[in-house]
Design an enzyme around this catalytic site. Structure first.
Site, short mmCIF file in Angstrom:
data_model
loop_
_atom_site.label_atom_id
_atom_site.label_comp_id
_atom_site.label_asym_id
_atom_site.label_seq_id
_atom_site.Cartn_x
_atom_site.Cartn_y
_atom_site.Cartn_z
N VAL A 1 0.81 -1.23 0.00
CA VAL A 1 0.00 0.00 0.00
C VAL A 1 0.85 1.28 0.00
O VAL A 1 0.34 2.36 -0.29
CB VAL A 1 -1.01 0.05 1.19
CG1 VAL A 1 -1.98 -1.10 1.13
CG2 VAL A 1 -0.28 0.11 2.52
N ASN B 1 -6.91 -1.91 6.13
CA ASN B 1 -6.39 -2.57 7.33
C ASN B 1 -4.86 -2.54 7.42
O ASN B 1 -4.30 -2.57 8.51
CB ASN B 1 -6.89 -4.02 7.35
CG ASN B 1 -6.19 -4.85 8.39
OD1 ASN B 1 -6.42 -4.68 9.57
ND2 ASN B 1 -5.28 -5.72 7.96
N SER C 1 -6.74 3.23 15.82
CA SER C 1 -6.32 2.56 17.05
C SER C 1 -6.80 3.37 18.24
O SER C 1 -6.99 4.60 18.13
CB SER C 1 -4.79 2.46 17.09
OG SER C 1 -4.35 2.16 18.39
N TYR D 1 3.36 6.59 15.84
CA TYR D 1 2.28 5.65 15.49
C TYR D 1 0.92 6.24 15.83
O TYR D 1 0.00 6.23 15.00
CB TYR D 1 2.49 4.33 16.24
CG TYR D 1 1.36 3.34 16.08
CD1 TYR D 1 1.16 2.66 14.87
CD2 TYR D 1 0.48 3.07 17.14
CE1 TYR D 1 0.12 1.77 14.71
CE2 TYR D 1 -0.57 2.18 16.98
CZ TYR D 1 -0.75 1.52 15.77
OH TYR D 1 -1.79 0.63 15.62
N ALA D 2 0.78 6.77 17.03
CA ALA D 2 -0.52 7.32 17.46
C ALA D 2 -0.94 8.48 16.58
O ALA D 2 -2.11 8.59 16.20
CB ALA D 2 -0.44 7.78 18.92
N SER E 1 -0.16 8.94 13.49
CA SER E 1 -0.57 8.41 12.18
C SER E 1 -2.01 7.90 12.27
O SER E 1 -2.79 8.06 11.33
CB SER E 1 0.38 7.29 11.71
OG SER E 1 0.12 6.07 12.37
N LYS E 2 -2.35 7.31 13.40
CA LYS E 2 -3.71 6.79 13.56
C LYS E 2 -4.71 7.94 13.82
O LYS E 2 -5.89 7.82 13.48
CB LYS E 2 -3.75 5.75 14.69
CG LYS E 2 -3.02 4.45 14.33
CD LYS E 2 -3.63 3.79 13.10
CE LYS E 2 -3.08 2.41 12.81
NZ LYS E 2 -3.72 1.80 11.61
N ILE F 1 -5.17 -6.10 20.95
CA ILE F 1 -5.67 -7.26 20.19
C ILE F 1 -4.54 -8.27 19.99
O ILE F 1 -3.39 -7.89 19.74
CB ILE F 1 -6.22 -6.81 18.81
CG1 ILE F 1 -7.26 -5.68 18.98
CG2 ILE F 1 -6.83 -8.00 18.05
CD1 ILE F 1 -8.51 -6.03 19.76
#
Lengths: 247, 79
Positions: free
Chosen positions: A64, A90, A142, A155-156, A158-159, A188
């Site tokens: 992607v 996803n 997330s 990361y956070a 980006s989400k 998860i």
């Protein structure tokens, strides 16, 4: 069947949540189109689906992060008059580092997959959905994209970008009968979290109201709801699937 | 139906606009019916009508009916 006569494209479909979504969708009658970087894992999943589902799975090796690879997939589908009703964005990666230890490459890796990949796939999917006079896009964000978390600023964020994208795109596309929602998983049980330090693992479980780690199927069922007509009047939402986790 | 007639019918249908208003001089965002959202529908309907796939640069570039003809010519649609 909840997804009878629907065609769904899932990125990052070879493992974890993407794999669970592919199996759940196929079981509910969808024609599934599966994208991932690993063809070996996709072929195994295709065999599993083809043995039991109504429609045969279509698989593509695609990254992607590379727009040209995504476009090639959609061009091939369009040439064969295969238009999609559902897109599940996803594909995603998680890498942790406190801010002073963040290297430039880490920022690029995370944003190119989690943000650029989501936007590019959505842009191509909308063109396809307009041919179907509607559709549903489900973006994986997330819990940390909503609340933040230490060691996860890149990361956070980006989400969080995925949430902003979801909300804006839902406004753009609502009148065209295309719904856009996001799912925000908590802790998860996937390869992504299995690599975590055991101390953090225990600490995370203790922060979950339901006192258990979530499963990919827990998330897949919520995505199934958003893909189906059960959620026909739901758009622009971020649905947490976190067992009551507190960050 | 000629390609010009097909083009006018497609514009009229996609923009919910009387066919008499679809002239070469009609430009993007000059009327409420041709806004950025209906532009997406228009592109999709043009792709269906002429069996082409229009690139993003051309989607951005399609600023009038006259320009639409010019762009479609690139995709081997003659007017």
């Amino acid at each position: 069947m909840l997804l009878a006569n629907k065609t769904a494209l899932i990125t990052g479909a070879s493992k974890g949540i993407g794999r669970a979504v592919a199996l759940a969708f196929a079981k509910e009658g969808a024609q599934v189109i599966l994208l991932a970087r690993s063809m070996d894992l996709l072929e195994k999943l295709k065999s599993e689906i083809d043995a039991s589902a109504v429609s045969k799975a279509i698989i593509f090796q695609a990254d992607v992060r590379k727009y040209d690879e995504l476009k090639k997939v959609f061009d091939e589908l369009n040439q064969n008059k295969i238009y999609i009703d559902v897109l599940v964005n996803n594909a995603g990666i998680m890498k942790d580092a406190v801010i002073q230890m963040v290297q430039q490459q880490l920022i690029h890796d995370i944003y190119e997959t989690n943000v650029f990949g989501t936007i590019s796939a959505s842009q191509l999917a909308v063109k396809s959905m307009l041919k179907k006079r509607g559709g549903s896009i489900i973006n994986l964000t997330s819990i940390v994209g909503v609340h933040g978390n230490l060691g996860q600023s890149v990361y956070a964020s980006s989400k969080s970008a995925v949430i902003g994208f979801t909300k804006s795109l839902s406004k753009e596309l609502a009148s065209l009968n295309i719904r856009v929602n996001a799912v925000a998983p908590g802790f998860i049980d996937t390869e992504m979290t299995q690599s975590m330090d055991q101390r953090f693992h225990e600490k995370n479980i203790q922060s979950i109201g339901m006192k258990r780690i979530g499963t990919p199927d827990d998330v897949a069922r919520t995505i199934l709801f958003l893909a189906s007509d059960l959620s026909a009047y739901v758009t622009g939402q971020v649905i947490g699937v976190d067992g009551g986790m507190i960050i | 139906m000629t390609n010009t007639e097909k083009l006018i019918a497609t514009f009229s249908d996609a923009l919910t606009l009387d066919a008499s208003k679809v002239t070469d001089a009609l430009t993007y965002q000059s009327i409420p019916e041709w806004d950025s959202i209906s532009h997406m529908v228009l592109i999709s309907r043009l792709e269906e009508a002429f069996d082409v796939s229009i690139d993003t640069d051309d989607v951005i570039d399609m600023s009038s009916v006259a320009k639409a003809k010019e762009i479609l010519k690139k995709y081997n649609v003659s007017f």
